[in-house]
Design a protein around this motif. Structure first.
Motif, PDB file in Angstrom:
ATOM      1  N   ASP A  37      -7.152  -9.826   2.480  1.00 16.45           N
ATOM      2  CA  ASP A  37      -6.405  -9.190   3.549  1.00 16.45           C
ATOM      3  C   ASP A  37      -6.400 -10.131   4.747  1.00 16.45           C
ATOM      4  N   GLN A  81       0.845  -1.191   0.000  1.00 17.14           N
ATOM      5  CA  GLN A  81       0.000   0.000   0.000  1.00 17.14           C
ATOM      6  C   GLN A  81       0.884   1.246   0.000  1.00 17.14           C
ATOM      7  N   GLU A 112       3.702   0.098   2.661  1.00 21.13           N
ATOM      8  CA  GLU A 112       3.591  -0.892   3.725  1.00 21.13           C
ATOM      9  C   GLU A 112       3.273  -2.231   3.078  1.00 21.13           C
ATOM     10  N   ASN A 116       5.419  -5.399   8.860  1.00 22.77           N
ATOM     11  CA  ASN A 116       4.913  -5.525  10.234  1.00 22.77           C
ATOM     12  C   ASN A 116       5.561  -6.696  10.963  1.00 22.77           C
ATOM     13  N   ARG A 126      -6.411  -9.581   7.816  1.00 25.40           N
ATOM     14  CA  ARG A 126      -7.304  -9.211   8.917  1.00 25.40           C
ATOM     15  C   ARG A 126      -8.745  -9.582   8.617  1.00 25.40           C
ATOM     16  N   GLY A 151      -3.665   5.260   3.064  1.00 26.26           N
ATOM     17  CA  GLY A 151      -5.063   4.880   3.282  1.00 26.26           C
ATOM     18  C   GLY A 151      -5.776   4.639   1.974  1.00 26.26           C
ATOM     19  N   PHE A 152      -6.985   4.101   2.097  1.00 23.22           N
ATOM     20  CA  PHE A 152      -7.730   3.705   0.899  1.00 23.22           C
ATOM     21  C   PHE A 152      -7.994   4.884  -0.035  1.00 23.22           C
ATOM     22  N   GLU A 186      -2.371   7.063   9.260  1.00 22.35           N
ATOM     23  CA  GLU A 186      -2.864   5.782   8.759  1.00 22.35           C
ATOM     24  C   GLU A 186      -4.354   5.855   8.484  1.00 22.35           C
ATOM     25  N   GLY A 187      -4.819   5.014   7.573  1.00 25.81           N
ATOM     26  CA  GLY A 187      -6.263   4.860   7.362  1.00 25.81           C
ATOM     27  C   GLY A 187      -6.932   6.115   6.839  1.00 25.81           C
ATOM     28  N   VAL A 188      -6.257   6.844   5.956  1.00 25.40           N
ATOM     29  CA  VAL A 188      -6.853   8.053   5.373  1.00 25.40           C
ATOM     30  C   VAL A 188      -7.884   7.610   4.324  1.00 25.40           C
ATOM     31  N   GLU A 189      -9.139   7.822   4.644  1.00 20.00           N
ATOM     32  CA  GLU A 189     -10.215   7.314   3.783  1.00 20.00           C
ATOM     33  C   GLU A 189     -10.861   8.407   2.947  1.00 20.00           C
ATOM     34  N   LEU A 220       1.667  -5.724   3.144  1.00 19.01           N
ATOM     35  CA  LEU A 220       0.561  -6.358   3.858  1.00 19.01           C
ATOM     36  C   LEU A 220       0.415  -7.793   3.383  1.00 19.01           C
ATOM     37  N   ASP A 274       3.958   1.548  15.259  1.00 17.54           N
ATOM     38  CA  ASP A 274       2.677   1.405  14.547  1.00 17.54           C
ATOM     39  C   ASP A 274       1.509   1.631  15.502  1.00 17.54           C
ATOM     40  N   ASP A 275       0.369   1.991  14.928  1.00 17.93           N
ATOM     41  CA  ASP A 275      -0.884   2.125  15.701  1.00 17.93           C
ATOM     42  C   ASP A 275      -0.734   3.094  16.871  1.00 17.93           C
TER      43      ASP A 275
HETATM   44  O1    G Z   1      -2.090  -1.551  11.950  1.00 26.48           O
HETATM   45  P1    G Z   1      -1.615  -1.512  10.550  1.00 26.48           P
HETATM   46  O2    G Z   1      -1.086  -0.183  10.141  1.00 26.48           O
HETATM   47  O3    G Z   1      -0.579  -2.586  10.244  1.00 26.48           O
HETATM   48  O4    G Z   1      -2.891  -1.789   9.630  1.00 26.48           O
HETATM   49  C1    G Z   1      -2.821  -2.046   8.293  1.00 26.48           C
HETATM   50  C2    G Z   1      -4.214  -2.515   7.865  1.00 26.48           C
HETATM   51  O5    G Z   1      -5.061  -1.387   7.593  1.00 26.48           O
HETATM   52  C3    G Z   1      -4.224  -3.364   6.632  1.00 26.48           C
HETATM   53  O6    G Z   1      -4.998  -4.496   6.888  1.00 26.48           O
HETATM   54  C4    G Z   1      -4.860  -2.480   5.562  1.00 26.48           C
HETATM   55  O7    G Z   1      -5.566  -3.231   4.612  1.00 26.48           O
HETATM   56  C5    G Z   1      -5.778  -1.601   6.387  1.00 26.48           C
HETATM   57  N1    G Z   1      -6.006  -0.289   5.778  1.00 26.48           N
HETATM   58  C6    G Z   1      -5.183   0.410   5.004  1.00 26.48           C
HETATM   59  N2    G Z   1      -5.737   1.603   4.631  1.00 26.48           N
HETATM   60  C7    G Z   1      -6.956   1.624   5.202  1.00 26.48           C
HETATM   61  C8    G Z   1      -8.015   2.586   5.190  1.00 26.48           C
HETATM   62  O8    G Z   1      -7.963   3.662   4.585  1.00 26.48           O
HETATM   63  N3    G Z   1      -9.116   2.267   5.932  1.00 26.48           N
HETATM   64  C9    G Z   1      -9.240   1.086   6.617  1.00 26.48           C
HETATM   65  N4    G Z   1     -10.354   0.867   7.299  1.00 26.48           N
HETATM   66  N5    G Z   1      -8.256   0.178   6.647  1.00 26.48           N
HETATM   67  C10   G Z   1      -7.123   0.432   5.956  1.00 26.48           C
END
Ligand code: G
Ligand code: MN
Length: 343
Positions: free
Chosen positions: A135, A112, A126, A179, A137, A318-319, A297-300, A128, A241-242
């Motif tokens: 995925d 990603q 990153e 990771n 998860r 992020g997505f 992280e996770g910028v939607e 994954l 992370d996180d």
């Molecule tokens: O905690 P970590 O940063 O390792 O998480 C990565 C996870 O987050 C991956 O499973 C990835 O698919 C997911 N991810 C990546 N971008 C986004 C996003 O924009 N939104 C959401 N909900 N999940 C995302």
């Protein structure tokens, strides 16, 4: 964890393949300086074909499963350091061998993109873990997952991919982040594998990065800290992370020699609320004073990008910016004319 059996080098002009094997099961069979013809005598026929193809130099990286005539198998992974000269690692078969029957062979890293908020360019990825395009998860963790092999497999795939992208783009600054779990940190051979990958793929120090959660490191804080120092000495950089979820104590920041911080998606999603905005502005300031870069992280939604910049974030992932892609799709993305940051 460590699947490193030895090192190899190849000089096309001299048709010379040299293998320097560490003491172990394969030392006697493989060590030495070989012509390809001689080496072919100890391989099964198809393996020699694959090796010749892998060393023909069309691809900047070399990755090739070899079956020995005696039935055993190894994996060569490496990169061309200049035209006609390649070097890399001899690894335990199955670590990344697509042809093997190892359940790990179902594992494909997806990458990603991580965008630099100042330049608008992609600076890294990153890695994954995906099984059959899913995925990790999204699926229940079943017996199919061997976590011990997972990290080394991901590290190998990501290092190989990074060497390829750096060569293809002429950008040695590109990075990839893998990771790690708490259990990976217990494994004394992890630093050895990292050193071998950084050396074997000629990765600039710090371009292979390891993402750790505080939770993982807390399992055994003292040991995790020792491991962190060894991983850095091996040429990797560390990323927390996180961050902002769970405990995220200041001791974690104080004690861990990391170069980067990733702020948890749950906080990023609330950036537009005043209190969270203040918290995140302070986190980026704090991180910068500690010489760490900060990734959102996770910028939607791209609507967040201006505020992320204003709040001091260096990178965004992020997505809204990019979904995880295969290694080859990533090559194409990097070669597309100036992949611009949306928003
Ligand atoms: O905690 P970590 O940063 O390792 O998480 C990565 C996870 O987050 C991956 O499973 C990835 O698919 C997911 N991810 C990546 N971008 C986004 C996003 O924009 N939104 C959401 N909900 N999940 C995302
Ligand atoms: Mn992560």
């Amino acid at each position: 964890m460590s699947a490193v059996l030895g090192d190899w080098s190849w000089v096309a002009g001299e048709q010379a393949l040299s293998l320097e094997m560490r003491p172990g099961r394969f030392t006697e069979a493989l060590s030495g300086h070989w012509t390809l013809t001689d080496f072919g005598h100890i391989l099964d026929g198809l393996s020699l074909r694959r090796l010749v193809d892998a060393l023909s130099g069309d691809e900047p990286s070399v990755t090739c499963g070899l079956q020995l005539a005696d039935g055993r198998a190894v994996h060569l992974a490496g990169t061309f350091t200049r035209p006609g000269e390649a070097r890399g690692l001899v690894l335990e078969a199955g670590t990344a061998d697509a042809e093997s029957r190892d359940p790990q062979s179902q594992l494909r890293a997806a990458y990603q993109p991580i965008y630099n908020l100042v330049t608008g360019r992609i600076d890294g990825f990153e890695a994954l873990a995906r099984w059959d395009g899913e995925d990790r998860r999204d699926r229940a963790q079943g017996p199919r997952t061997d976590d011990r092999a997972l990290a080394s497999n991901m590290l190998l795939q990501a290092s190989e991919a990074l060497a390829r992208w750096q060569a293809e783009t002429g950008r040695p600054d590109l990075f990839v982040q893998v990771n790690l779990t708490g259990r990976d940190l217990d494994d004394a051979t992890l630093a050895d594998l990292v050193a071998a990958l950084v050396g074997g793929f000629s990765l600039p120090p710090g371009s292979l990065r390891l993402e750790l959660t505080e939770q993982a490191a807390l399992r055994n804080a003292r040991q995790a800290q020792d491991m962190a120092v060894r991983l850095q000495a091996a040429g990797a950089a560390l990323v927390l992370d996180d961050f902002g979820s769970g405990h995220s104590s200041f001791l974690w920041l104080a004690d861990f020699p990391a170069g980067g911080l990733k702020v948890d998606a749950s906080l990023i999603a609330r950036l537009q609320t005043p209190r969270v905005r203040i918290i995140l502005e302070s986190v980026t300031q704090l991180a910068h004073r500690l010489d760490m870069t900060v990734t959102a992280e996770g910028v939607e939604t791209t609507a967040l990008l201006p505020e992320l910049r204003q709040s001091g974030f260096d990178f965004a992932q992020g997505f809204a910016l990019g979904r995880p892609l295969s290694r080859d799709q990533t090559s194409q993305l990097l070669q597309a004319p100036a992949p611009a940051l949306p928003g």
